[in-house]
Write a protein that holds these residues in place. Structure first.
Motif, PDB file in Angstrom:
ATOM      1  N   UNK A   1     -39.796  -0.989  -8.313  1.00 13.85           N
ATOM      2  CA  UNK A   1     -39.863  -0.921  -7.072  1.00 13.85           C
ATOM      3  C   UNK A   1     -39.998  -2.495  -6.393  1.00 13.85           C
ATOM      4  N   UNK A   2     -39.403  -2.821  -5.368  1.00 12.29           N
ATOM      5  CA  UNK A   2     -39.168  -4.170  -5.216  1.00 12.29           C
ATOM      6  C   UNK A   2     -39.911  -4.477  -3.645  1.00 12.29           C
TER       7      UNK A   2
ATOM      8  N   UNK B   1     -32.210  -2.752  -9.339  1.00 12.09           N
ATOM      9  CA  UNK B   1     -31.522  -1.927 -10.373  1.00 12.09           C
ATOM     10  C   UNK B   1     -31.326  -2.722 -11.394  1.00 12.09           C
ATOM     11  N   UNK B   2     -31.583  -2.649 -12.769  1.00  8.35           N
ATOM     12  CA  UNK B   2     -31.130  -3.333 -13.799  1.00  8.35           C
ATOM     13  C   UNK B   2     -30.200  -2.309 -14.685  1.00  8.35           C
ATOM     14  N   UNK B   3     -29.070  -2.894 -14.937  1.00  9.37           N
ATOM     15  CA  UNK B   3     -27.999  -2.104 -15.709  1.00  9.37           C
ATOM     16  C   UNK B   3     -27.956  -2.776 -17.340  1.00  9.37           C
ATOM     17  N   UNK B   4     -28.091  -2.100 -18.339  1.00  8.25           N
ATOM     18  CA  UNK B   4     -27.750  -2.541 -19.597  1.00  8.25           C
ATOM     19  C   UNK B   4     -26.655  -2.279 -20.017  1.00  8.25           C
TER      20      UNK B   4
ATOM     21  N   UNK C   1     -32.988   9.317   1.158  1.00 15.98           N
ATOM     22  CA  UNK C   1     -32.760   8.544   2.438  1.00 15.98           C
ATOM     23  C   UNK C   1     -33.988   7.324   2.639  1.00 15.98           C
ATOM     24  N   UNK C   2     -35.042   7.686   2.090  1.00 12.69           N
ATOM     25  CA  UNK C   2     -36.156   6.597   2.100  1.00 12.69           C
ATOM     26  C   UNK C   2     -36.243   5.875   0.855  1.00 12.69           C
ATOM     27  N   UNK C   3     -35.041   5.518   0.095  1.00 17.53           N
ATOM     28  CA  UNK C   3     -34.863   4.812  -0.986  1.00 17.53           C
ATOM     29  C   UNK C   3     -33.765   3.883  -0.814  1.00 17.53           C
ATOM     30  N   UNK C   4     -33.636   2.540  -1.546  1.00 17.53           N
ATOM     31  CA  UNK C   4     -32.435   1.900  -1.373  1.00 17.53           C
ATOM     32  C   UNK C   4     -32.271   0.997  -2.542  1.00 17.53           C
ATOM     33  N   UNK C   5     -31.462   0.237  -2.632  1.00 20.60           N
ATOM     34  CA  UNK C   5     -31.288  -0.732  -3.716  1.00 20.60           C
ATOM     35  C   UNK C   5     -31.110  -2.142  -2.999  1.00 20.60           C
ATOM     36  N   UNK C   6     -32.370  -3.045  -3.204  1.00 14.35           N
ATOM     37  CA  UNK C   6     -32.105  -4.266  -2.406  1.00 14.35           C
ATOM     38  C   UNK C   6     -31.493  -5.163  -3.467  1.00 14.35           C
ATOM     39  N   UNK C   7     -31.436  -4.889  -4.866  1.00  9.54           N
ATOM     40  CA  UNK C   7     -30.832  -5.981  -5.799  1.00  9.54           C
ATOM     41  C   UNK C   7     -30.417  -5.259  -6.944  1.00  9.54           C
ATOM     42  N   UNK C   8     -29.417  -5.804  -7.584  1.00  7.94           N
ATOM     43  CA  UNK C   8     -28.834  -5.052  -9.028  1.00  7.94           C
ATOM     44  C   UNK C   8     -28.448  -6.260  -9.671  1.00  7.94           C
TER      45      UNK C   8
END
Length: 271
Positions: free
Chosen positions: A60-61, A74-77, A104-111
Motif C-alpha cells: 500500500x503506497x 507491485x513487486x515481482x520476483x 475500481x478503487x485500487x491501482x498500481x502506482x509503481x512496479x
C-alpha cells in the motif's frame, strides 16, 4: 474437484482460507488476469514474462481520502536468468494490465522486478562450491543453487519425481544397443523464437528425433497456466521437437507406471 482446476474466485470464497493464503491467491488473481489480458491483446511475449514472475508483494503506497482510492507498489520476483528481460517498458505494460484487472478503487502506482535468490543454508560456502564445481553450463542453473535437491550421475533434478523418471530412462538406455540408444538431457535451457528461455524437465533424443518429458504437479513451475503451457508447446514443436508428453507426480510414485510411460513415450517418439 482439485484446486488445479477450480477458479481462484471459487477458492477465495472459502471462509476458512488462512489470511496469508488469501492474500497470496488475490495477488495470483491480479497477475494471472493481467497475463491473460496481455495475451488476448496480442502481446504474447509480455504475457509470458508476466506468467514467469511471482507477484510477491502489493505494498500500500498511497491512499486518496477524497476518493478512497488506494495506490500500490507491485513487486515481482523473477528468476535471475530472466531478470534482464524485465525492462522499464515491459514492467509498464504489465502494470497497465494489472490496473485493468484490479478493483475500481485500487491501482498500481509503481512496479519493480527483483531477482529471486537461492535458499541459503548454514553451509552456504559449500553450497556455492557444489553449484560451481562443473563450471558454467545450462543444466539446472537455478536448482544447483538450492541447498537440497536430488542429484544422480552429476546431474541435478528439481525433485524426487524427476529423479525417478531419470532412473527409469537410464535403465532403458542401458539395455539398448549402442547403435540404437537414447540421449537424456535433464533440465536443459533452450531458446525458441519469440520466447524467453524455457527449461523442460527432460529433453530426449532417439533415432534422429527429439522429444520432451514434463513431470507435472501442484508444485510445478509456479503460476503458469495450462494456456501458457500450450503456447510454449506450440513454439517448441515448431522448433523441431517431435513429441511432448507429461506425467503427473501422482503417476510417478510406482516404478511400473513410470516404466509404462517411458515405453509409450519412446514408442511414439520412434514411430
Amino acid at each position: 474437484m482439485s484446486e488445479e482446476v477450480r477458479s481462484l474466485d471459487e477458492i477465495l470464497r472459502n471462509p476458512n482460507l488462512p489470511e496469508e493464503e488469501r492474500q497470496r491467491l488475490n495477488r495470483e488473481k491480479v497477475l494471472g488476469g493481467s497475463a491473460f489480458l496481455l495475451h488476448e491483446q496480442g502481446d504474447v511475449e509480455v504475457a509470458g514474462l508476466a506468467a514467469e514472475a511471482e507477484l510477491e508483494e502489493l505494498i500500500l503506497w498511497r491512499v486518496e481520502s477524497d476518493y478512497t482510492e488506494k495506490g500500490f507498489k507491485a513487486v515481482l520476483r523473477v528468476e535471475p536468468h530472466l531478470f534482464a528481460h524485465y525492462t522499464e517498458e515491459i514492467l509498464n505494460k504489465i502494470a497497465a494490465a494489472m490496473r485493468a484487472t484490479m478493483p475500481h478503487d485500487e491501482t498500481i502506482d509503481e512496479i519493480e522486478a527483483r531477482p529471486s535468490t537461492a535458499r541459503v543454508s548454514s553451509d552456504w560456502r559449500k553450497q556455492l562450491k557444489i553449484a560451481n564445481d562443473s563450471g558454467p553450463n545450462n543444466q539446472a542453473l537455478g536448482i544447483r543453487m538450492e541447498p537440497q535437491h536430488p542429484m544422480e550421475d552429476g546431474l541435478h533434478f528439481t525433485n524426487v519425481w524427476e529423479q525417478r523418471v531419470y532412473t527409469v530412462l537410464k535403465e532403458r538406455q542401458a539395455i539398448l544397443p549402442d547403435n540404437d540408444t537414447i540421449g537424456i538431457l535433464p533440465l536443459p535451457r533452450m531458446k525458441v523464437r519469440k520466447s524467453i528461455p524455457v527449461e523442460p524437465d527432460f529433453l530426449i533424443t532417439y533415432r534422429g528425433r527429439v522429444g520432451i518429458i514434463e513431470v507435472d504437479g501442484h508444485y510445478h513451475r509456479g503460476p503458469r497456466s495450462r494456456a501458457d503451457d500450450n503456447s510454449r508447446e506450440r513454439l517448441i514443436r515448431n522448433a523441431g521437437v517431435r513429441q511432448i508428453d507429461r506425467i503427473h507426480v501422482q503417476d510417478s510414485t510406482s516404478k511400473d507406471d513410470v516404466e509404462k510411460f517411458v515405453t509409450d513415450f519412446l514408442k511414439h517418439l520412434a514411430d
